[in-house]
Write a protein that holds these residues in place. Structure first.
Motif, PDB file in Angstrom:
ATOM      1  N   PRO A 304       0.804  -1.224   0.000  1.00 48.72           N
ATOM      2  CA  PRO A 304       0.000   0.000   0.000  1.00 48.72           C
ATOM      3  C   PRO A 304       0.838   1.277   0.000  1.00 48.72           C
ATOM      4  O   PRO A 304       0.366   2.331  -0.458  1.00 48.72           O
ATOM      5  N   MET A 305       2.072   1.192   0.476  1.00 44.39           N
ATOM      6  CA  MET A 305       2.940   2.366   0.487  1.00 44.39           C
ATOM      7  C   MET A 305       3.438   2.706  -0.907  1.00 44.39           C
ATOM      8  O   MET A 305       4.002   3.791  -1.130  1.00 44.39           O
ATOM      9  N   LEU A 306       3.228   1.804  -1.873  1.00 37.81           N
ATOM     10  CA  LEU A 306       3.604   2.044  -3.265  1.00 37.81           C
ATOM     11  C   LEU A 306       2.423   2.544  -4.100  1.00 37.81           C
ATOM     12  O   LEU A 306       2.560   2.743  -5.309  1.00 37.81           O
ATOM     13  N   ARG A 307       1.295   2.756  -3.469  1.00 35.86           N
ATOM     14  CA  ARG A 307       0.101   3.166  -4.206  1.00 35.86           C
ATOM     15  C   ARG A 307       0.069   4.667  -4.400  1.00 35.86           C
ATOM     16  O   ARG A 307       0.191   5.440  -3.455  1.00 35.86           O
ATOM     17  N   THR A 308      -0.076   5.100  -5.647  1.00 36.40           N
ATOM     18  CA  THR A 308      -0.309   6.515  -5.959  1.00 36.40           C
ATOM     19  C   THR A 308      -1.314   6.608  -7.097  1.00 36.40           C
ATOM     20  O   THR A 308      -1.304   5.778  -8.011  1.00 36.40           O
ATOM     21  N   ALA A 309      -2.161   7.603  -7.054  1.00 38.67           N
ATOM     22  CA  ALA A 309      -3.054   7.913  -8.166  1.00 38.67           C
ATOM     23  C   ALA A 309      -2.448   9.075  -8.936  1.00 38.67           C
ATOM     24  O   ALA A 309      -1.864   9.984  -8.341  1.00 38.67           O
ATOM     25  N   PRO A 310      -2.555   9.073 -10.271  1.00 39.65           N
ATOM     26  CA  PRO A 310      -1.899  10.098 -11.079  1.00 39.65           C
ATOM     27  C   PRO A 310      -2.228  11.513 -10.624  1.00 39.65           C
ATOM     28  O   PRO A 310      -3.398  11.886 -10.498  1.00 39.65           O
ATOM     29  N   GLY A 311      -1.191  12.288 -10.356  1.00 40.82           N
ATOM     30  CA  GLY A 311      -1.369  13.695 -10.032  1.00 40.82           C
ATOM     31  C   GLY A 311      -1.825  13.997  -8.628  1.00 40.82           C
ATOM     32  O   GLY A 311      -1.939  15.170  -8.248  1.00 40.82           O
ATOM     33  N   GLU A 312      -2.067  12.971  -7.814  1.00 36.59           N
ATOM     34  CA  GLU A 312      -2.567  13.226  -6.463  1.00 36.59           C
ATOM     35  C   GLU A 312      -1.461  13.629  -5.497  1.00 36.59           C
ATOM     36  O   GLU A 312      -1.699  14.346  -4.532  1.00 36.59           O
ATOM     37  N   GLU A 313      -0.255  13.102  -5.731  1.00 36.65           N
ATOM     38  CA  GLU A 313       0.852  13.389  -4.836  1.00 36.65           C
ATOM     39  C   GLU A 313       2.101  13.677  -5.652  1.00 36.65           C
ATOM     40  O   GLU A 313       2.174  13.398  -6.843  1.00 36.65           O
ATOM     41  N   ARG A 314       3.087  14.237  -4.988  1.00 34.70           N
ATOM     42  CA  ARG A 314       4.358  14.513  -5.650  1.00 34.70           C
ATOM     43  C   ARG A 314       5.075  13.191  -5.903  1.00 34.70           C
ATOM     44  O   ARG A 314       5.484  12.507  -4.980  1.00 34.70           O
ATOM     45  N   GLY A 315       5.208  12.824  -7.164  1.00 36.49           N
ATOM     46  CA  GLY A 315       5.850  11.569  -7.502  1.00 36.49           C
ATOM     47  C   GLY A 315       4.840  10.468  -7.754  1.00 36.49           C
ATOM     48  O   GLY A 315       4.219   9.971  -6.827  1.00 36.49           O
ATOM     49  N   ASP A 316       4.648  10.088  -9.003  1.00 35.87           N
ATOM     50  CA  ASP A 316       3.713   9.018  -9.350  1.00 35.87           C
ATOM     51  C   ASP A 316       4.452   7.689  -9.346  1.00 35.87           C
ATOM     52  O   ASP A 316       5.270   7.413 -10.227  1.00 35.87           O
ATOM     53  N   ILE A 317       4.176   6.838  -8.365  1.00 39.44           N
ATOM     54  CA  ILE A 317       4.808   5.527  -8.286  1.00 39.44           C
ATOM     55  C   ILE A 317       4.112   4.546  -9.223  1.00 39.44           C
ATOM     56  O   ILE A 317       4.762   3.791  -9.949  1.00 39.44           O
ATOM     57  N   CYS A 319       2.356   3.722 -12.523  1.00 39.52           N
ATOM     58  CA  CYS A 319       2.294   4.302 -13.864  1.00 39.52           C
ATOM     59  C   CYS A 319       0.956   3.991 -14.515  1.00 39.52           C
ATOM     60  O   CYS A 319       0.508   2.839 -14.525  1.00 39.52           O
ATOM     61  N   VAL A 320       0.340   5.010 -15.066  1.00 39.45           N
ATOM     62  CA  VAL A 320      -0.923   4.866 -15.785  1.00 39.45           C
ATOM     63  C   VAL A 320      -0.740   5.518 -17.151  1.00 39.45           C
ATOM     64  O   VAL A 320      -0.590   6.739 -17.253  1.00 39.45           O
ATOM     65  N   ALA A 321      -0.701   4.698 -18.204  1.00 41.76           N
ATOM     66  CA  ALA A 321      -0.503   5.229 -19.548  1.00 41.76           C
ATOM     67  C   ALA A 321      -1.734   5.988 -20.009  1.00 41.76           C
ATOM     68  O   ALA A 321      -2.869   5.584 -19.736  1.00 41.76           O
ATOM     69  N   ARG A 322      -1.504   7.083 -20.726  1.00 38.95           N
ATOM     70  CA  ARG A 322      -2.603   7.863 -21.292  1.00 38.95           C
ATOM     71  C   ARG A 322      -2.777   7.498 -22.769  1.00 38.95           C
ATOM     72  O   ARG A 322      -1.802   7.191 -23.457  1.00 38.95           O
ATOM     73  N   PRO A 323      -4.009   7.521 -23.256  1.00 42.50           N
ATOM     74  CA  PRO A 323      -4.263   7.072 -24.630  1.00 42.50           C
ATOM     75  C   PRO A 323      -3.441   7.811 -25.674  1.00 42.50           C
ATOM     76  O   PRO A 323      -3.061   7.218 -26.694  1.00 42.50           O
ATOM     77  N   GLU A 324      -3.156   9.089 -25.445  1.00 44.94           N
ATOM     78  CA  GLU A 324      -2.466   9.879 -26.460  1.00 44.94           C
ATOM     79  C   GLU A 324      -0.953   9.651 -26.474  1.00 44.94           C
ATOM     80  O   GLU A 324      -0.265  10.124 -27.393  1.00 44.94           O
ATOM     81  N   GLN A 325      -0.436   8.925 -25.495  1.00 41.10           N
ATOM     82  CA  GLN A 325       1.009   8.720 -25.437  1.00 41.10           C
ATOM     83  C   GLN A 325       1.458   7.699 -26.471  1.00 41.10           C
ATOM     84  O   GLN A 325       0.897   6.607 -26.560  1.00 41.10           O
ATOM     85  N   PRO A 326       2.491   8.029 -27.255  1.00 39.80           N
ATOM     86  CA  PRO A 326       2.968   7.095 -28.285  1.00 39.80           C
ATOM     87  C   PRO A 326       3.912   6.060 -27.695  1.00 39.80           C
ATOM     88  O   PRO A 326       4.290   6.118 -26.517  1.00 39.80           O
ATOM     89  N   LEU A 327       4.307   5.100 -28.522  1.00 42.51           N
ATOM     90  CA  LEU A 327       5.279   4.093 -28.124  1.00 42.51           C
ATOM     91  C   LEU A 327       6.541   4.777 -27.606  1.00 42.51           C
ATOM     92  O   LEU A 327       7.055   5.709 -28.209  1.00 42.51           O
ATOM     93  N   GLY A 328       7.040   4.276 -26.498  1.00 42.87           N
ATOM     94  CA  GLY A 328       8.222   4.872 -25.884  1.00 42.87           C
ATOM     95  C   GLY A 328       7.896   5.834 -24.768  1.00 42.87           C
ATOM     96  O   GLY A 328       8.761   6.168 -23.963  1.00 42.87           O
ATOM     97  N   ARG A 329       6.628   6.270 -24.699  1.00 43.13           N
ATOM     98  CA  ARG A 329       6.220   7.197 -23.639  1.00 43.13           C
ATOM     99  C   ARG A 329       5.073   6.645 -22.796  1.00 43.13           C
ATOM    100  O   ARG A 329       4.772   7.208 -21.746  1.00 43.13           O
ATOM    101  N   ALA A 330       4.450   5.584 -23.272  1.00 41.03           N
ATOM    102  CA  ALA A 330       3.248   5.056 -22.591  1.00 41.03           C
ATOM    103  C   ALA A 330       3.651   3.991 -21.580  1.00 41.03           C
ATOM    104  O   ALA A 330       3.660   2.789 -21.871  1.00 41.03           O
TER     105      ALA A 330
END
Length: 364
Positions: A304-317, A319-330
């Motif tokens: 549970p100490m490794l849990r983060t939701a995108p943008g909720e805290e400083r440092g996203d542990i 990873c949640v890929a966004r649809p617009e991200q291309p190969l190499g960034r997702a």
């Protein structure tokens, strides 16, 4: 979550067994690896040259490991250099900073461990386009049986062996990183196949002429039977064990993101894949450690100490890929791995996800 049973009396036999089982998935996903290598700046011919050089380095260091990689190639009916490129894919990808080195950040694995009790957990982050190219595994026939997570065609990644030695991995980056050395995944493979103590695992890691940088978090027995955890940073210029950080309750911690902590090695450190949040993730882990009001009892307290939701805290542990991200960034957290005295637990997905497929392998 796919779970493979790999076996064989010799390294080649185990490679053949693996190759036959993973051939279809490797063929489907090999073009993605080629595209990632191209993003990193390498032509297919250069990848072939680097892969075969890495295979030679592996053969000089651990002939059994080379034989198993060649067995994978034969079992999958693929050229040897493709199996070697999979085994040494980290060495190729990090040599020039890796995919996305100068673009928006690509995050990587985060690890949290305690020394007493000896327990560790990590999120494994990798490319969204390769979400179907990994599996859990049980491997038998090596000096030690082991279980863990790996990518199709790669003999081992993180996991735990029947002696109780577990290993987790986070990538680092150094100005001297280059292709052609002993693959870091082969180092993990040999630790899982041979190490009966944490000290033995450290000795294996020190003996490898690596050309890519990583931090290994090792959990397992000492020579006296007591269990411990430790972290070793590896780079082309040397290795260093990093001392645990002790909290107000006297508990030792090993929080890790993707930059060097050993002063001697940090001199040549570079930011991995343009990732600016490795210090943020480490700071977040340290803040959560300081905020705990009780000692950790096992790896289940670490996840549970490794849990983060995108943008909720400083440092996203996570990873949640966004649809617009291309190969190499997702980047996507594909699995969560936990190790303690009770054994190894692999969960598909991240601590952010709803409970999903899992595999628990008890310590014998």
């Amino acid at each position: 979550m796919r779970v493979l049973e790999i076996g064989g009396a010799t390294p080649r036999d185990r490679g053949l067994d693996r190759g036959r089982q993973v051939a279809g998935v490797v063929r489907v996903h090999w073009p993605v690896y080629l595209d990632l290598f191209a993003i990193a700046g390498w032509s297919e011919m250069e990848v072939r040259e680097h892969a075969l050089a890495s295979l030679d380095a592996l053969g000089d260091w651990w002939p059994d490991g080379r034989d198993e990689v060649l067995g994978v190639a034969d079992g999958a009916e693929l050229p040897a250099w493709i199996a070697a490129a999979l085994a040494g894919r980290t060495e190729v990808l990090v040599a020039r900073g890796g995919p996305d080195a100068s673009a928006s950040s690509g995050r990587e694995c985060t690890i949290l461990a305690t020394t007493e009790p000896a327990a560790a957990a990590q999120v494994w982050d990798w490319h969204r386009e390769l979400a179907g190219a990994w599996h859990a595994q049980h491997v038998r026939g090596a000096p030690l049986a082991f279980a863990g997570v790996t990518e199709h065609g790669i003999c081992a990644k993180v996991g735990m062996n029947e002696a109780g030695v577990g290993v987790l991995l986070a990538i680092l980056s150094h100005v001297e990183d280059r292709p052609g050395g002993v693959p870091i995944h082969a180092v993990l493979h040999r630790i899982l196949a041979e190490a009966t103590t944490v000290d033995a695992a450290l000795a294996i890691a020190r003996s490898a002429a690596v050309t890519s940088s990583s931090v290994l978090t090792l959990v397992g027995p000492c020579a006296d039977g007591a269990r411990t955890a430790t972290a070793m940073e590896l780079s082309p210029v040397g290795a260093a064990v990093v001392a645990p950080e002790v909290d107000a309750r006297g508990q030792g911690w090993l929080p890790r993101s993707n930059h060097f902590l050993a002063e001697r090695l940090a001199v040549g450190s570079r930011t991995f894949r343009g990732d600016p949040d490795s210090p943020d993730r480490l700071a977040l882990l340290r803040a959560r450690i300081a905020a705990r009001d009780a000692r950790v009892a096992g790896a289940g307290d670490l996840v549970p100490m490794l849990r983060t939701a995108p943008g909720e805290e400083r440092g996203d542990i996570c990873c949640v890929a966004r649809p617009e991200q291309p190969l190499g960034r997702a980047w996507q957290t594909l699995a969560t791995v936990a190790i303690d005295a009770a054994g190894l637990t692999i969960v598909e997905g991240s601590p952010l996800d709803a409970p999903s497929a899992s595999l628990h392998v008890p310590l014998r």
